[in-house]
Design an enzyme around this catalytic site. Sequence first.
Site, mmCIF file in Angstrom:
data_model
loop_
_atom_site.group_PDB
_atom_site.id
_atom_site.type_symbol
_atom_site.label_atom_id
_atom_site.label_comp_id
_atom_site.label_asym_id
_atom_site.label_seq_id
_atom_site.Cartn_x
_atom_site.Cartn_y
_atom_site.Cartn_z
ATOM 1 N N CYS A 56 0.831 -1.193 0.000
ATOM 2 C CA CYS A 56 0.000 0.000 0.000
ATOM 3 C C CYS A 56 0.872 1.252 0.000
ATOM 4 C CB CYS A 56 -0.953 0.083 1.188
ATOM 5 S SG CYS A 56 -1.921 -1.388 1.460
ATOM 6 N N GLU A 105 4.549 -11.943 -15.945
ATOM 7 C CA GLU A 105 3.938 -10.946 -15.062
ATOM 8 C C GLU A 105 3.224 -9.840 -15.820
ATOM 9 O OE1 GLU A 105 6.347 -8.454 -12.419
ATOM 10 O OE2 GLU A 105 8.040 -8.743 -13.760
ATOM 11 N N ARG A 115 2.474 0.849 -5.705
ATOM 12 C CA ARG A 115 2.503 0.107 -4.435
ATOM 13 C C ARG A 115 1.230 -0.716 -4.217
ATOM 14 N NH1 ARG A 115 6.504 1.867 -1.198
ATOM 15 N NH2 ARG A 115 5.487 0.936 0.596
ATOM 16 N N GLU A 154 14.638 -14.634 -15.851
ATOM 17 C CA GLU A 154 14.116 -13.266 -15.834
ATOM 18 C C GLU A 154 13.235 -13.007 -17.056
ATOM 19 O OE1 GLU A 154 13.685 -11.074 -13.815
ATOM 20 O OE2 GLU A 154 13.392 -9.234 -14.958
ATOM 21 N N LYS A 160 4.716 -2.945 -6.663
ATOM 22 C CA LYS A 160 6.154 -2.752 -6.850
ATOM 23 C C LYS A 160 6.944 -3.084 -5.597
ATOM 24 C CE LYS A 160 9.610 -0.825 -9.286
ATOM 25 N NZ LYS A 160 9.981 -1.820 -10.278
ATOM 26 N N ASN A 200 -0.109 1.406 5.890
ATOM 27 C CA ASN A 200 0.605 0.437 5.057
ATOM 28 C C ASN A 200 1.317 -0.522 5.994
ATOM 29 O OD1 ASN A 200 2.297 -0.899 3.193
ATOM 30 N ND2 ASN A 200 3.846 0.701 3.363
ATOM 31 N N GLY A 201 1.099 -1.836 5.817
ATOM 32 C CA GLY A 201 1.770 -2.812 6.676
ATOM 33 C C GLY A 201 0.763 -3.800 7.212
ATOM 34 N N HIS A 208 15.006 -33.217 -18.948
ATOM 35 C CA HIS A 208 14.674 -33.917 -17.699
ATOM 36 C C HIS A 208 13.223 -33.657 -17.274
ATOM 37 C CE1 HIS A 208 18.783 -35.169 -17.335
ATOM 38 N NE2 HIS A 208 19.191 -33.919 -17.482
ATOM 39 N N LYS A 213 9.375 -11.847 -16.591
ATOM 40 C CA LYS A 213 8.855 -10.607 -17.180
ATOM 41 C C LYS A 213 7.676 -10.928 -18.073
ATOM 42 C CE LYS A 213 10.328 -8.298 -15.470
ATOM 43 N NZ LYS A 213 11.155 -7.796 -14.405
ATOM 44 N N TRP A 259 -3.010 -2.357 -1.566
ATOM 45 C CA TRP A 259 -2.748 -3.714 -2.065
ATOM 46 C C TRP A 259 -3.242 -4.635 -0.956
ATOM 47 C CZ3 TRP A 259 0.565 -7.919 -0.734
ATOM 48 C CH2 TRP A 259 0.724 -8.883 -1.743
HETATM 49 C C1 F6R Z 1 9.428 -8.369 -11.071
HETATM 50 C C2 F6R Z 1 9.747 -7.649 -9.859
HETATM 51 C C3 F6R Z 1 9.757 -8.396 -8.577
HETATM 52 C C4 F6R Z 1 10.817 -7.813 -7.640
HETATM 53 C C5 F6R Z 1 10.730 -8.471 -6.258
HETATM 54 C C6 F6R Z 1 11.818 -7.953 -5.335
HETATM 55 O O1 F6R Z 1 9.487 -7.523 -12.200
HETATM 56 O O2 F6R Z 1 9.963 -6.468 -9.888
HETATM 57 O O3 F6R Z 1 9.952 -9.753 -8.777
HETATM 58 O O4 F6R Z 1 12.072 -8.022 -8.207
HETATM 59 O O5 F6R Z 1 9.481 -8.194 -5.702
HETATM 60 O O6 F6R Z 1 11.749 -6.572 -5.210
HETATM 61 P P1 F6R Z 1 12.973 -5.741 -4.663
HETATM 62 O O7 F6R Z 1 14.045 -5.774 -5.693
HETATM 63 O O8 F6R Z 1 12.428 -4.358 -4.458
HETATM 64 O O9 F6R Z 1 13.418 -6.375 -3.392
#
Ligand code: F6R
Length: 598
Positions: free
Chosen positions: A2, A478, A28, A471, A593, A99-100, A494, A475, A73
């Site tokens: 949040c 998501e 967020r 990765e 994020k 938030n939390g 495998h 990407k 969130w």
């Molecule tokens: C994917 C993404 C997430 C973050 C993960 C860790 O695009 O952004 O998988 O990498 O939530 O976030 P940080 O780097 O902020 O600890």
Amino acid sequence: MCGIVGSIGRSDDTVDVLMDGLRSLEYRGYDSTGIALGPKLQVLRKSGELDALTEVVNANEPTGTYGIGHTRWSTHGPPTDRNAHPHTDENGRVAVVHNGIIENYAELKSELEAQGVTFSSDTDTEVVPHLIAQRLADGVDAETAFHETVDRLDGSYAIAAIIDGEETIYAARQGSPLVVGVGDTCTYLASDVPAFVEHTRDVIYLEDGQRVRADADGYTVFDDDREPVEVSIETVSYTAEETGKSGYDHYMLKEIHEQPTALRQCFSGRADALEGTISLEEVDEIPQPDAVQFVACGTSYHAALYGASILRETGVPAEAYLASEYALSPPPLSLGTLVVGITQSGETADTLAALRDAQSRGVTTLALTNTVNSTAARECDHAVYIRAGPEIGVAATKTFSSQLVGCNLLAEELVDGQRDLRPLIESLRGLPDDVQSILDSSAAESLVDDYADSDAYFFIGRGTNVAVALEGALKCKEISYEHAEGFPAGELKHGPLALVTPDTPVFAVVIGDDERAQKTLGNIKEVQARGAPVIAVTDGESAADEIADETLMIPETSERAAPVLANVQLQLFSYHLADELGRPIDKPRNLAKSVTVE
Ligand code: F6R
């Protein structure tokens, strides 16, 4: 998770300040939004994204000289109107955003319900306004009521509260980020600086346990004993323009295109090309560790896999751990082990928990992060900043590239030795131009027409390119919501090979022409034999581009720098696929994020 925001001291544009602040905090969470205004307390809130609240605001035209706001969130309770913040007490006298997670909320709620309080949401947050209201009803002044309530909370929180008729915002931080913006005549509060950076760049990063009283005359910061404390004001280097979209359709595309600048910033002043030396002054007194353990989540975990792999190449035992698993089954470590948390935000709860666990076992910790003064940066013994600039799109792009460069800088600084680093430095220094050439000429968008209807997307690579494959798949899934998986290329046979069909394109990262590349060519043939189209991401050194059905070319560079380039091609493919499918690229469903819950 949040985002929260607050503003006090402005005359007639408080609603705009709060709504703009929420817009920049949507990364967020975006399950619901809301604002509360004073001095005559009014609360407007709505499930859904900020546009839904904008309609409510336009219909009601609220006014106020101060207020608080929230973008959610969901953790406790579904994303409905009734669970949207701000939450109030039964009489609508106190409004709170949070938030939390309040870990003892069930206990507090039972106590309040036993006293006859009726709750109107499923959230943990709602206990807060009820507790404040109870103390006010007991005749306690507003500030004391706030402090006494915060004293009763366990868990993590950034909280802001306003009380009808009191021209004051009260706020507290414990385990969730909260910053104060210091304007000439106004004070702002937010989970993150972009929420108010267009009004002021002067910022106080609150510590855990600190609380704030802000009114039209300014602010006071208190410790958890309610004693005023001295705080330092820092000026952030970025501007409001840098946190806007600058003409791009999405933040993600803007941030992909910002990679040349981000990489230049990360590298700048940290290497001497003539001498062939790399120096990270933040960590130059750390002796060579006996071993390195990386802890990270998601995209940052992929950077950790890469970091561990290049450290092992230099002879230092190194492993990457998923932070969410680390503290629960901690691997053995000696006192000479360095634990490195890779975290873009510096606020990821799982990563913080892993770092705290390592710290409790007496080892040195280091945060490799993008966020100055983040919790990870402050709690670790050392912090190295990747200097990528603000990243707003939920999908990490430029921060991942900068993390890979940061891992190289870190590895070379940590490892004692007389190796000639000139070729490595040359290739890292060339990355901004190499990335730019991919951005200028990539064929990734043109692949989307042919492959947008696929059943699934697979990504393979070997060595450091396993991180790129993982990765690439993360990407893709998501932001496009399509099924995507990444594998070490040798693992296909495998099990995953059973999934391969003519409708599952396979992206194969093949760099150079060594044994690994040759073996990956073998894997390409295996999937082609099952009818799968192959897109080679390659520098053209091997025969990959001749064998594959399609090619995404990258400039020739060192083995260390190539994964950054290969990843840019995959970022572009995922972006254009998601765009073609009409996905909300900057705000993928169910994600946020900054993941501040475990
Ligand atoms: C994917 C993404 C997430 C973050 C993960 C860790 O695009 O952004 O998988 O990498 O939530 O976030 P940080 O780097 O902020 O600890």
